[in-house]
Design an enzyme around this catalytic site. Structure first.
Site, short mmCIF file in Angstrom:
data_model
loop_
_atom_site.label_atom_id
_atom_site.label_comp_id
_atom_site.label_asym_id
_atom_site.label_seq_id
_atom_site.Cartn_x
_atom_site.Cartn_y
_atom_site.Cartn_z
N GLY A 1 0.84 -1.22 0.00
CA GLY A 1 0.00 0.00 0.00
C GLY A 1 0.86 1.25 0.00
O GLY A 1 1.92 1.28 0.62
N GLY B 1 5.02 -7.48 3.75
CA GLY B 1 4.87 -8.34 2.58
C GLY B 1 6.04 -8.17 1.62
O GLY B 1 6.65 -9.17 1.17
N THR C 1 5.04 1.84 6.07
CA THR C 1 3.63 1.47 6.26
C THR C 1 3.00 2.41 7.27
O THR C 1 3.63 2.74 8.29
CB THR C 1 3.41 0.02 6.75
OG1 THR C 1 2.05 -0.08 7.21
CG2 THR C 1 4.32 -0.41 7.87
N ILE C 2 1.78 2.80 6.97
CA ILE C 2 1.08 3.64 7.96
C ILE C 2 0.79 2.84 9.22
O ILE C 2 0.57 3.41 10.28
CB ILE C 2 -0.24 4.23 7.40
CG1 ILE C 2 -1.25 3.13 7.05
CG2 ILE C 2 0.02 5.16 6.23
CD1 ILE C 2 -2.68 3.65 6.87
N ASP C 3 0.77 1.50 9.11
CA ASP C 3 0.37 0.66 10.25
C ASP C 3 1.44 0.60 11.35
O ASP C 3 1.14 0.23 12.49
CB ASP C 3 0.09 -0.78 9.79
CG ASP C 3 -0.94 -0.85 8.68
OD1 ASP C 3 -1.75 0.09 8.56
OD2 ASP C 3 -0.93 -1.84 7.92
N ARG D 1 -4.61 -2.52 10.17
CA ARG D 1 -4.62 -3.98 10.03
C ARG D 1 -4.68 -4.64 11.41
O ARG D 1 -5.54 -4.30 12.19
CB ARG D 1 -3.39 -4.42 9.24
CG ARG D 1 -3.80 -5.10 7.97
CD ARG D 1 -2.69 -5.56 7.10
NE ARG D 1 -1.35 -5.42 7.61
CZ ARG D 1 -0.28 -5.94 7.05
NH1 ARG D 1 -0.43 -6.63 5.94
NH2 ARG D 1 0.91 -5.77 7.54
N ARG E 1 -22.79 7.97 16.27
CA ARG E 1 -22.48 8.00 14.83
C ARG E 1 -21.09 7.41 14.63
O ARG E 1 -20.27 7.45 15.53
CB ARG E 1 -22.46 9.44 14.31
CG ARG E 1 -23.78 10.14 14.35
CD ARG E 1 -24.69 9.66 13.23
NE ARG E 1 -25.82 10.56 13.07
CZ ARG E 1 -26.91 10.54 13.82
NH1 ARG E 1 -27.02 9.68 14.81
NH2 ARG E 1 -27.89 11.40 13.61
N LEU F 1 -8.11 7.97 3.42
CA LEU F 1 -7.68 9.35 3.68
C LEU F 1 -6.43 9.37 4.54
O LEU F 1 -5.60 10.28 4.45
CB LEU F 1 -8.80 10.13 4.39
CG LEU F 1 -10.06 10.37 3.57
CD1 LEU F 1 -11.18 10.92 4.44
CD2 LEU F 1 -9.75 11.34 2.43
N GLN F 2 -6.28 8.32 5.36
CA GLN F 2 -5.11 8.24 6.24
C GLN F 2 -3.82 7.96 5.47
O GLN F 2 -2.73 8.14 5.99
CB GLN F 2 -5.29 7.10 7.26
CG GLN F 2 -6.40 7.37 8.23
CD GLN F 2 -6.94 6.08 8.84
OE1 GLN F 2 -6.55 5.71 9.94
NE2 GLN F 2 -7.82 5.39 8.14
O1 F6P Z 1 -1.25 -1.71 5.32
C1 F6P Z 1 -1.78 -0.46 5.05
C2 F6P Z 1 -3.29 -0.52 4.96
O2 F6P Z 1 -3.77 0.77 4.70
C3 F6P Z 1 -3.97 -1.13 6.18
O3 F6P Z 1 -4.06 -0.24 7.26
C4 F6P Z 1 -5.29 -1.53 5.59
O4 F6P Z 1 -5.89 -2.58 6.30
C5 F6P Z 1 -4.91 -1.98 4.19
O5 F6P Z 1 -3.68 -1.36 3.90
C6 F6P Z 1 -5.92 -1.62 3.13
O6 F6P Z 1 -5.46 -2.15 1.94
P1 F6P Z 1 -6.12 -1.83 0.52
O7 F6P Z 1 -5.73 -0.42 0.16
O8 F6P Z 1 -5.51 -2.84 -0.37
O9 F6P Z 1 -7.59 -1.96 0.70
#
Ligand code: F6P
Length: 363
Positions: free
Chosen positions: A15, A120, A142-144, A188, A281, A288-289
């Site tokens: 990603g 990955g 990775t943003i994660d 994730r 809500r 966007l993140q």
């Molecule tokens: O690993 C980055 C991430 O944005 C996760 O936070 C998220 O679960 C996943 O990728 C979303 O992946 P995709 O853009 O393939 O839907």
């Protein structure tokens, strides 16, 4: 330093996230302007080496100009391009094209590959180095923030900044309408974005994958706030969080063929509404993140990581991952980062600080 003019390949996998272009820029400026090396960009992770014709882009200082502040990746990316199991349609008919990848890199006369990616991509790179002898240097993105071996990945700070500002904005409606506002963030199977944005945005509850939650505990917190005259609450929930005894919630299949997380925000909002009687809500921040310009922190981190990757290439130190540890940039064997992912430690000071200011985790 060796005096030989070199050619380095570079790709971005998985990603996208803010800071990829800033790393590419740092590598190219150092390699081309200072070392007089060439940098060949491979488009779309390894896909650019796999099609009928190679899809490459020579990375010159002109090509990377402006990259410091630009989100995404100028080389393109994919999270379904594993050359060991190449299955672009996701039909389960994967082919092992790793030999072709190495053959084509060799035909380009590349001394090695600098790969920007998450767990990955790093696992693929480690397999390539172990099984084919390809020389690789990994740069963690990775943003994660869930990559093992590094305290932080670039992209994470930008995602947290965005999510925190979103929580700030949701506060105003929560307060004006006496509502519970639930914010679903990415991450994730790791709760780093939720934890950081929750603390930074002043949430009342943070729900993360590392802590299976009981919504009764969150409802208790919300009702307790009511009694104290706080007629609104903010809940930050990670997409991978799950109720105690329950499962993660998925909203379909991703392009990679893996199930895609999503939907927990709605579930939590509905259930909190039913149990507290307070209007609730939910907002899903989604991609966007991952978009937009990198924060100053990520630009600086990306530049440091990119520069260190070139240091390693200069010293012929391959099959390493550039990492940040205790605020210093260093490197570790690639193999040390690929067998698992990192998750939030419940003993970390940020979890303790969150609990210290009264944030509940539903445990
Ligand atoms: O690993 C980055 C991430 O944005 C996760 O936070 C998220 O679960 C996943 O990728 C979303 O992946 P995709 O853009 O393939 O839907």
């Amino acid at each position: 330093m060796s005096g030989k003019k070199r050619r380095i390949a570079l790709n971005t996998g998985g990603g996208d996230c803010p800071g990829l272009n800033a790393v590419i820029r740092a590598v190219v400026k150092r390699c081309v302007l200072q070392l007089e090396w060439e940098v060949i960009g491979i488009r779309d992770s390894f896909d650019g080496l796999i099609g009928p014709r190679m899809d490459l882009l020579e990375l010159t200082p002109d090509v990377v100009a402006g990259g410091l502040t630009r989100g995404g990746t100028l080389l393109g990316s994919t999270n379904r391009g594993n050359p060991f199991d190449f299955d672009p349609t996701g039909e389960g008919k994967g082919q092992d094209l790793s030999g072709l990848v190495v053959e084509r890199l060799n035909s380009l006369g590349c001394d090695g590959l600098i790969a920007l990616g998450g767990d990955g991509t790093m696992a693929i790179c480690n397999d390539l180095s172990e099984r084919t002898g390809l020389k690789v240097i990994g740069v963690p993105k990775t943003i994660d923030n869930d990559l093992l071996g590094t305290d932080i990945t670039f992209g994470f700070n930008s995602a947290v900044e965005f999510a925190t500002l979103a929580v700030d904005r949701l506060h105003t409606t929560a307060e004006s309408h006496h509502r519970v506002m639930v914010v679903e963030v990415m991450g994730r199977d790791a709760g780093f974005i939720a934890l950081h944005a929750g603390v930074g945005g002043g949430a009342d509850a943070i729900l993360i994958p590392e802590v299976p939650f009981e919504l009764s505990k969150v409802a208790e917190k919300i009702l307790d706030r009511q009694v104290r005259g706080r007629h609104f609450s903010i809940v930050v929930v990670a997409e991978g969080a799950r109720e105690k005894g329950g499962e993660q919630i998925h909203d379909g299949l991703a392009a990679s063929g893996k199930t895609r997380l999503g939907g927990i925000g709605r579930y939590v909002a509905d259930k909190l509404h039913r149990t507290t009687g307070i209007d609730a809500r939910y907002t899903v921040l989604g991609h966007l993140q991952r978009g937009g310009i990198p924060t100053a922190f990520d630009r600086i981190l990306a530049t440091r990581l990119g520069n260190h990757a070139v240091d390693l290439a200069v010293d012929d130190m391959w099959n390493r991952l550039v990492v940040m540890r205790a605020n210093k940039i260093t490197d570790i064997p690639l193999a040390d980062a690929v067998d698992a992912t990192k998750s939030v430690s419940l003993d970390c000071d940020l979890v303790k600080a969150a609990r210290g200011v009264g944030i509940v985790f539903g445990d």
